[in-house]
Design a protein around this motif. Structure first.
Motif, PDB file in Angstrom:
ATOM      1  N   VAL A  93     -86.994  15.623  49.311  1.00  0.00           N
ATOM      2  CA  VAL A  93     -87.946  15.534  50.424  1.00  0.00           C
ATOM      3  C   VAL A  93     -88.680  16.703  51.004  1.00  0.00           C
ATOM      4  CG1 VAL A  93     -88.569  14.231  52.641  1.00  0.00           C
ATOM      5  CG2 VAL A  93     -87.081  13.281  50.879  1.00  0.00           C
ATOM      6  N   GLY A  94     -87.707  17.800  51.290  1.00  0.00           N
ATOM      7  CA  GLY A  94     -88.103  18.958  51.665  1.00  0.00           C
ATOM      8  C   GLY A  94     -89.047  19.655  50.776  1.00  0.00           C
ATOM      9  N   ALA A  95     -88.729  19.615  49.631  1.00  0.00           N
ATOM     10  CA  ALA A  95     -89.732  20.245  48.342  1.00  0.00           C
ATOM     11  C   ALA A  95     -91.029  19.726  48.470  1.00  0.00           C
ATOM     12  CB  ALA A  95     -89.099  20.163  47.107  1.00  0.00           C
ATOM     13  N   ILE A 133     -89.194  20.432  58.181  1.00  0.00           N
ATOM     14  CA  ILE A 133     -87.986  20.639  57.739  1.00  0.00           C
ATOM     15  C   ILE A 133     -86.950  20.652  58.466  1.00  0.00           C
ATOM     16  CG2 ILE A 133     -86.807  22.683  56.721  1.00  0.00           C
ATOM     17  CD1 ILE A 133     -88.863  21.258  54.760  1.00  0.00           C
ATOM     18  N   ALA A 134     -87.093  20.950  59.907  1.00  0.00           N
ATOM     19  CA  ALA A 134     -86.095  20.827  60.748  1.00  0.00           C
ATOM     20  C   ALA A 134     -85.539  19.223  60.999  1.00  0.00           C
ATOM     21  CB  ALA A 134     -86.355  21.412  62.075  1.00  0.00           C
ATOM     22  N   ILE A 135     -86.589  18.444  60.979  1.00  0.00           N
ATOM     23  CA  ILE A 135     -86.436  16.860  61.211  1.00  0.00           C
ATOM     24  C   ILE A 135     -85.298  16.553  60.020  1.00  0.00           C
ATOM     25  CG2 ILE A 135     -87.188  14.647  61.448  1.00  0.00           C
ATOM     26  CD1 ILE A 135     -89.530  15.845  63.067  1.00  0.00           C
ATOM     27  N   ILE A 136     -85.749  16.838  58.897  1.00  0.00           N
ATOM     28  CA  ILE A 136     -85.243  16.365  57.797  1.00  0.00           C
ATOM     29  C   ILE A 136     -83.751  16.852  57.556  1.00  0.00           C
ATOM     30  CG2 ILE A 136     -85.065  16.834  55.085  1.00  0.00           C
ATOM     31  CD1 ILE A 136     -88.259  16.863  54.990  1.00  0.00           C
ATOM     32  N   VAL A 137     -83.411  18.296  58.172  1.00  0.00           N
ATOM     33  CA  VAL A 137     -82.081  18.649  58.100  1.00  0.00           C
ATOM     34  C   VAL A 137     -81.126  17.762  58.996  1.00  0.00           C
ATOM     35  CG1 VAL A 137     -80.778  21.009  58.717  1.00  0.00           C
ATOM     36  CG2 VAL A 137     -82.854  21.109  57.095  1.00  0.00           C
ATOM     37  N   VAL A 138     -81.886  17.716  60.156  1.00  0.00           N
ATOM     38  CA  VAL A 138     -81.193  17.068  61.186  1.00  0.00           C
ATOM     39  C   VAL A 138     -81.001  15.839  60.784  1.00  0.00           C
ATOM     40  CG1 VAL A 138     -81.382  15.958  63.548  1.00  0.00           C
ATOM     41  CG2 VAL A 138     -82.082  18.300  63.187  1.00  0.00           C
ATOM     42  N   LEU A 139     -81.900  14.999  60.255  1.00  0.00           N
ATOM     43  CA  LEU A 139     -81.667  13.296  59.810  1.00  0.00           C
ATOM     44  C   LEU A 139     -80.505  13.605  58.722  1.00  0.00           C
ATOM     45  CD1 LEU A 139     -85.071  12.106  59.811  1.00  0.00           C
ATOM     46  CD2 LEU A 139     -83.246  11.668  61.432  1.00  0.00           C
ATOM     47  N   ALA A 140     -80.566  14.517  57.854  1.00  0.00           N
ATOM     48  CA  ALA A 140     -79.591  14.267  56.880  1.00  0.00           C
ATOM     49  C   ALA A 140     -78.302  14.576  57.176  1.00  0.00           C
ATOM     50  CB  ALA A 140     -79.785  15.348  55.655  1.00  0.00           C
TER      51      ALA A 140
END
Length: 394
Positions: A93-95, A133-140
């Motif tokens: 998703v980040g990519a 990207i920050a939201i994706i990392v936090v959710l993961a």
């Protein structure tokens, strides 16, 4: 027993081969579009590795769930594969976020003269990309923690005291949240954009980077000035490219009273006609002051941007000085000193000059005008100033 492990090995091999085959098929299909479009190449570059990893993890997970010989190990293996799937999925998703932001940045170039819209889009895209990207990392990270039953039990108790926890977290992260919201405010209010020319703390430079916590300025002498985002929301600063890059600048010269402003205007016209730095908008020469033995001449010129204007001002100043030295030396600044011969004789008093009248003396109207400023003012009578004081009144 060994037959079950053999079946498991065969399933793992089939999963790996299938994942590799699927990744190659998708990559080949995307390459067919490269000849007509350019975006598939960027997508392949960004998402090739995370997509292959994601397909491989899914294939392995299916093989383990179906053919693993020891059922007692399945809960731990399923949790491990779940965590691995979450990590690889977040990577994919980040990519995709990076790919979409690259498309937006590629359509709006900032290396062109009129790039105000491009700079706005670029700044907002970079901030949104970092935020995503920050939201994706936090959710993961949260999803990984929820895979542990113990964490889910603790989470229920934490939610019960969410009010106190939120207050404590807000106080602890006050400066961080303030900078984050300040960065978002700067971007979407268009007060500051990447590549803007600003003057901050007496330093002139360009905005090189805007993050969720700080702003980096590339100064003219290749230094870097890093300031928090809250600085730009609480402190006034100069933005020279808010609506456009064209700008005016002044060149001031202190010359002698024998200067000829008309000849200087003619010379300014010739200087600007011979340079490519001038944009043709403004060329004004005015005498702005004439006191203290000097005449101050101001030359106002314009250029397409601030760096060009600086070079233009230096060129005009140098050309004017050289021209005056060569053709008008009498106009160069001169300090005059009056020399008198000392004498021991007592000078005779000068003859009194006739009173020609003034604003408050010399006529009845002047005396009446002066009385308006001297009503009810005590006047001392006599040289001794003792007795005999009177009060002047109208």
């Amino acid at each position: 027993m060994w037959q079950e492990w053999l079946q498991f090995a065969i399933a793992i091999a089939i999963a790996v081969v299938g994942a590799v085959a699927l990744a190659l098929i998708v990559t080949g299909a995307m390459r067919l579009f490269v000849r007509k479009r350019q975006w598939p190449a960027s997508l392949i570059t960004r998402a090739r590795r995370p997509f292959r990893a994601f397909v491989l993890v899914i294939g392995l997970w299916v093989a383990i769930a179906v053919t693993f010989p020891d059922p007692s190990w399945l809960p731990a293996l399923n949790q491990a594969m779940t965590i691995l799937t979450i990590v690889v999925g977040a990577w994919l998703v980040g990519a995709m976020v990076l790919f979409l932001s690259d498309l937006a940045l590629g359509r709006y170039r900032i290396d062109v003269p009129d790039n105000r819209v491009a700079r706005r889009i670029r700044t907002q895209t970079l901030i949104l990309r970092r935020l995503a990207i920050a939201i994706i990392v936090v959710l993961a990270g949260g999803a990984i923690l929820l895979t542990f039953p113990e964490v889910r039990a603790v989470g229920a108790s934490v939610l019960a005291s969410a009010g106190i926890a939120s207050v404590i977290a807000g106080l602890a992260a006050q400066s961080v949240l303030a900078n984050m919201f300040a960065g978002i405010q700067l971007v979407f209010s268009e007060a500051l954009r990447v590549d803007d020319v600003v003057v901050v703390e007496g330093e002139w430079g360009r905005v090189g980077e805007i993050t969720l916590s700080y702003v980096v300025l590339d100064l003219w002498d290749e230094r870097r000035l890093v300031l928090p985002c809250t600085y730009f929301t609480t402190t006034p600063f100069e933005n020279w490219t808010r609506d456009g890059s064209a700008i005016l600048g002044a060149v001031e010269l202190d010359v002698d009273w024998r200067v000829s402003p008309s000849k200087m205007r003619d010379q300014l016209t010739r200087i600007l006609a011979d340079t490519d730095l001038w944009d043709g908008r403004t060329a004004v020469l005015q005498v702005t002051d004439a006191v203290a033995g000097y005449v101050r001449v101001r030359v106002l010129v314009s250029a397409v941007d601030a760096p060009t204007l600086f070079d233009l001002r230096c060129s005009v100043r140098e050309s004017m000085v050289t021209w005056m030295q060569r053709t008008m030396p009498a106009a160069l600044p001169t300090q005059r000193v009056l020399l008198t011969e000392a004498s021991g004789e007592i000078a005779e008093p000068e003859e009194p000059r006739p009173d020609t009248g003034g604003l408050f003396t010399g006529s009845a109207e002047a005396v009446e005008r002066a009385s308006a400023f001297t009503q009810a003012i005590p006047v001392v009578g006599g040289a001794g100033g003792g007795e005999g004081e009177e009060t002047r009144s109208s």
